[in-house]
Design an enzyme around this catalytic site. Structure first.
Site, short mmCIF file in Angstrom:
data_model
loop_
_atom_site.label_atom_id
_atom_site.label_comp_id
_atom_site.label_asym_id
_atom_site.label_seq_id
_atom_site.Cartn_x
_atom_site.Cartn_y
_atom_site.Cartn_z
N ARG A 1 0.42 -1.37 -0.03
CA ARG A 1 -0.30 -0.01 -0.04
C ARG A 1 1.06 1.16 0.50
O ARG A 1 0.34 2.51 0.10
CB ARG A 1 -0.72 0.24 0.85
CG ARG A 1 -1.82 -0.84 0.82
CD ARG A 1 -3.06 -0.88 2.20
NE ARG A 1 -4.06 -2.32 2.30
CZ ARG A 1 -3.59 -2.84 2.60
NH1 ARG A 1 -2.29 -3.20 3.70
NH2 ARG A 1 -4.16 -4.26 2.62
N VAL A 2 1.88 1.48 0.23
CA VAL A 2 2.93 2.62 0.48
C VAL A 2 4.64 2.23 -0.28
O VAL A 2 4.73 3.44 -0.77
CB VAL A 2 3.36 2.77 1.75
CG1 VAL A 2 1.97 3.00 2.75
CG2 VAL A 2 4.09 1.77 2.78
#
Ligand code: ATP
Ligand code: MG
Length: 515
Positions: A370-371
């Site tokens: 997600r990052v």
């Protein structure tokens, strides 16, 4: 009759009071010293320590230490870090007013230690070193900054499709024997020369497995920048419980000096089992799957410590790669779902892919980061942009084609292309690739240059691409981090790659002639 002299009486009283004041201590002795009520496997119950604090260390008569993990009205539950052989009910237990700390520092690189920092490798003491609290709170949000630098694993499928950034928490999840440890070890080995220190924390594994891991790391020169923290399944559950926190504490030493560090927790399923055992011994009410209700907190408190600190605090980072084992591919069991929700993504390893020999067995459709995308080297975007989609589509097509459906030309073509993508993403253990090499192969496969290459020549085609690229474009490696999407270098790469593959593809290609 003796005369009643008020002055002498007052003198005497005040003298007595002065003496009493001198002898007065604010805590009566009974609150500083307790008594063992009972000794159990891994814990003891102690009475009389009415003022002791949660997680405070206590000292036993045999000079060993324990930690307060449960406070009841009439007694406290203490977890042990060593054996309970010399402890017996009736013995004294003293407060220390200290909380658990451990030695840390660069002296620990290259070493194998237990969760209290005691050497297990027979290489002697580390000498005087700094000490740090083991169960520290995570840095506050205001001290953190976004993840911006990539943490290259050296694995094409991860770096291209599920990229990880420094300071991120990425879960490695999968059934037994699906290659979870292998991914973590390759990532450690790939940090050589990249300035990322590594801590590998083995929890509850068999000692033969750990010994193999250590020799694998040594053989590839990775112990120079790595510490291995080991706690085995038959060690006291208290020691297993603190192990991942100890590994994190060692890592934080480097992060707070402005360095980048990565911690592998192998694995947190076993850690959860050790904590469950402790909680049951402390007679806490069991919750879902018999785990105590605070197991979520126990793991989030650990993984929250992974972060990228802001520049004013040195800009160091701590990347966490927790590993969790699933049973029968059940990722919605209690511990896996907890960990999925605490981390910034997961690499899911599929036993089906593993069995088919698609290694690393990362199932792209169930994996996410997600990052890390923001930290990925921009050049990957050019080559991996639609790789993810075409790869997952290929999986669906493939299972459809297996039913013997009649395929039209375009379907057959995309199946053929998908097969090459899968082949190109395969990678042997212990052979991490530089970003430049990865991008060269990915460029070749996304542009379809590998489609005409027979499957059994794919490996040779990749080797040819590496060789030709490195000979023709020796500065690619240095420039790869920064090249833009319309840099003329791309066209040069394209040309070199096509030439390299044409040689392999030709039926009369001689395997010995390249280079
Ligand atoms: P466990 O559940 O027992 O901890 P695991 O999921 O950690 O297992 P590994 O021990 O990493 O799995 O890998 C299982 C086996 O597969 C090992 O023998 C390892 O060498 C092999 N293996 C893993 N990845 C690869 C790969 N990319 N190429 C070749 N062999 C691999
Ligand atoms: Mg393993």
């Amino acid at each position: 009759m003796k005369e009643f002299d008020i002055h002498s009486i007052l003198d005497e009283v005040s003298r007595a009071m002065g003496q009493a004041m001198e002898n007065y201590s604010p805590l009566p002795e009974t609150e500083e010293i307790g008594t063992i009520r009972s000794v159990e496997e891994g814990i003891v119950w102690v009475g009389g320590l009415t003022r002791v604090q949660f997680e405070e260390l206590v000292l036993f008569d045999d000079e060993s230490m324990g930690m307060v993990l449960d406070i009841l009205p009439d007694r406290v539950g203490i977890v042990l870090f060593g054996s309970n052989d010399t402890l017996a009910s009736g013995q004294r237990v003293a407060r220390t007013h200290r909380i658990l700390d451990m030695p840390v520092g660069p002296e620990f690189l290259g070493r194998v230690v237990d969760p209290l920092g005691r050497p297990l490798d027979g290489l002697g003491s580390m000498g005087e070193t700094e000490r740090r609290e083991v169960l520290k709170e995570a840095p506050p949000i205001l001290d953190r900054s976004p993840v911006v630098k990539p943490l290259q694993t050296g694995l094409k499928v991860v770096d291209a499709l599920i990229p990880i950034g420094r300071g991120q928490r990425e879960l490695i999840l999968g059934d037994r024997q699906t290659g979870k440890t292998a991914i973590a070890l390759d990532t450690i080995i790939n940090q050589r020369g990249k300035g990322v220190k590594c801590i590998y924390c083995a929890i509850g594994q068999r000692s033969a497995g750990v010994a193999k891991t250590i020799s694998d790391l040594k053989e590839r020169g990775a112990m120079d920048y790595t510490t291995v923290v080991v706690v085995e399944g038959d060690d006291p559950p208290g020691l297993q419980y603190i192990a991942p926190y100890a590994a994190t504490t060692m890592a934080e030493y480097f992060m707070h000096r402005g360095e980048d560090v990565m911690v592998v927790y192998d694995d947190l399923t076993r850690h959860a089992l050790a904590y469950r055992q402790l909680s049951l011994l402390l007679r806490r009410p069991p919750g879902r799957e018999a785990f105590p209700g605070d197991i979520f907190y126990i793991h989030s408190r650990l993984l929250e410590r992974a972060t990228h600190l802001k520049t004013e605090l040195g800009g160091g980072s701590l990347t966490a790669l927790p590993i969790a084992e699933t049973e029968a591919q059940n990722i919605s069991a209690y511990i896996p779902t907890n960990l999925i929700s605490i981390t910034d993504g997961q690499l899911y390893l599929s036993p089906d892919l593993f069995q088919k020999g698609v290694l690393p067995a990362v199932e792209v459709g169930k994996s996410v980061s997600r990052v890390g995308g923001k930290a990925q080297i921009p050049a990957y975007r050019k080559v991996a942009g639609d790789l993810r989609l075409s790869y997952t589509q290929f999986h669906e097509l493939e299972s459809f084609a297996r039913f013997g459906a009649r395929l039209d030309d375009s379907t057959r073509k995309s199946l053929n292309h998908g097969l090459r993508v899968r082949e190109a993403l395969k990678q042997d253990q212990f052979s991490p690739l530089t970003a430049a090499r990865q991008i060269a192969v990915l460029l070749a496969v996304t542009r379809g240059y590998l489609d005409p290459v027979p499957e059994n020549r794919m490996a040779r085609a990749q080797e040819a691409v590496f060789e030709k690229i490195e000979a023709a474009l020796p500065d690619l490696e240095d420039r790869i981090d920064t090249i833009g999407s319309d840099d003329p270098l791309w066209e040069k790469m394209d040309q070199v790659i096509r030439d390299a593959i044409r040689e392999v593809e030709a039926p009369d290609a001689d395997p010995g002639s390249s280079g």
